[in-house]
Design an enzyme around this catalytic site. Sequence first.
Site, PDB file in Angstrom:
ATOM      1  CE  LYS A  99      -3.919  -2.410   0.674  1.00 14.23           C
ATOM      2  NZ  LYS A  99      -3.716  -3.858   0.838  1.00 14.23           N
TER       3      LYS A  99
HETATM    4  C1  LIG Z   1      -4.469  -4.983   0.501  1.00 16.51           C
HETATM    5  C2  LIG Z   1      -3.677  -6.235   0.449  1.00 16.51           C
HETATM    6  C3  LIG Z   1      -3.951  -7.245  -0.498  1.00 16.51           C
HETATM    7  C4  LIG Z   1      -5.120  -7.163  -1.443  1.00 16.51           C
HETATM    8  O1  LIG Z   1      -5.012  -6.126  -2.369  1.00 16.51           O
HETATM    9  P1  LIG Z   1      -6.333  -5.615  -3.167  1.00 16.51           P
HETATM   10  O2  LIG Z   1      -5.870  -4.468  -3.949  1.00 16.51           O
HETATM   11  O3  LIG Z   1      -7.327  -5.253  -2.095  1.00 16.51           O
HETATM   12  O4  LIG Z   1      -6.815  -6.758  -3.976  1.00 16.51           O
HETATM   13  C5  LIG Z   1      -3.101  -8.335  -0.554  1.00 16.51           C
HETATM   14  N1  LIG Z   1      -2.068  -8.464   0.301  1.00 16.51           N
HETATM   15  C6  LIG Z   1      -1.788  -7.530   1.234  1.00 16.51           C
HETATM   16  C7  LIG Z   1      -0.643  -7.749   2.151  1.00 16.51           C
HETATM   17  C8  LIG Z   1      -2.577  -6.391   1.345  1.00 16.51           C
HETATM   18  O5  LIG Z   1      -2.290  -5.469   2.272  1.00 16.51           O
END
Ligand SMILES: *Cc1c(COP(=O)(O)O)cnc(C)c1O
Length: 465
Positions: free
Chosen positions: A111
């Site tokens: 993120k």
């Molecule tokens: C948010 C997240 C995901 C999923 O990503 P999306 O964009 O919601 O599909 C997968 N792995 C981790 C560690 C995350 O923080």
Amino acid sequence: MEFVSTRGGGRASFEDVLLGGPAADGGLFLPADWPAFSFAEIRELASVSYAEAAVRILLPFASGTFSAEELRIDASSAYASFSHRAVAPLRQLAPDLFLLELFHGPTFAFKDLALQLMARLFARALARRGRQATIIAATSGDTGSAAIAAFRGQPGLQVVVLHPKDRVSEMQRRQMTTVTDANVHNIAVEGDFDDTQAIVKQLFDDVEFSRRMNLTAVNSINLARILAQTVYYFTAAAALGAGEGRAVNFVVPTGNFGDVFAGEAAARMGLPVGRLVIATNVNDILVRALSTGEYGIAGAVQQTFSPSMDIQVASNFERALFEASGRDASWVRRVMMEFRSARRFPIPESVRANLRGRYIAEKSGESDTLDAIRHTWSGAGMIVDPHTAVGLGAYARLREQLDGPVVALATAHPAKFPDAILHAIGIRPQIPEALAKLPVLEEHCTWLPNSTSAVKKFVWECTGS
Ligand SMILES: *Cc1c(COP(=O)(O)O)cnc(C)c1O
């Protein structure tokens, strides 16, 4: 560039998309046209810094709002906060299998790649407009801490993060609740991630409230975030020599469909992408949708070793449906209304065929996830986090169907999920300094019921309105 809504409503600028939430008609923004990158332009990305690659890829979208020079300043500073010089390095696991490490940012999950940059662009746009804003995020665990790390202490900004109570890992929770800046507000909601996401959507639906608060979404419903995530698809494929006759496949641990949709976006911008593997845990609405042709909720969200993917309603799937239907906004509007009341809708065969041409969906159960952690540890001497392991589990079963190099996205650092790692291999992962100090810090968090009006009241009061 102009942006359109998946439900056919009015057009918007990059600045509107960056600072706003969903489109006014409840749909999600997409570019009016996808810009196209040539193979030569893609090849060049292999020899520039990650920040420079981000500038080149984002410029066609942001032009009219930000200059190349402004993007360059913000991208350089955003990616300077990463602990690995390559920002998103590739690591080879097997002859045709590579891990794309997306966890070298300040909060140890992917993120950060988008939010560190978004926060800087955001501050620039707000300052220009002389405006204040309230950032609101529903988090399944990692968006919250990444948003807090990116926006903490920014003047004129309040950050409100809703997480589902007791459904994020302890480390994830402490990363959010131990931050002491006065503009950071954590709420633990009695419910699951879908409940928190529904509350955020309802806050936006209250147009009066949303305008008064200048509400902004930093969930992946915000297109700017997805566009920023296309960058690592480009840099990874460029590093592996993608081009004429050579496509790269990606395995993507998926929850809200934002990250994997960034892969589709990259493909639509000219990147030679083979197949995109949607890897889910037992919350498998997407796997069922592609195999049965019905997108429907089946029971409650189940808690797993990969909490950031404990999601049923994958918001960004709406974007893929819009594209796969040939941008049929009136159909998208109709099925989204149907989903709201009936919690399910059928996907026409032509749309499903388009989706299946691009995506393969595969589920990893809890034991598959633990097995994948074990295998990667015994085979390659690497500890992967449980989300990454959901992807590697899917890869183990699908490898025959994938031609050419495969990039598996490593979405989080294993130290965020020490209990799952201990359970799988009997070892505690090494905990980085920034996480190791969290257990002794005081936590700041408000518990609220699963109620939009309770959250609305809280936001109202904490922003001093
Ligand atoms: C948010 C997240 C995901 C999923 O990503 P999306 O964009 O919601 O599909 C997968 N792995 C981790 C560690 C995350 O923080």
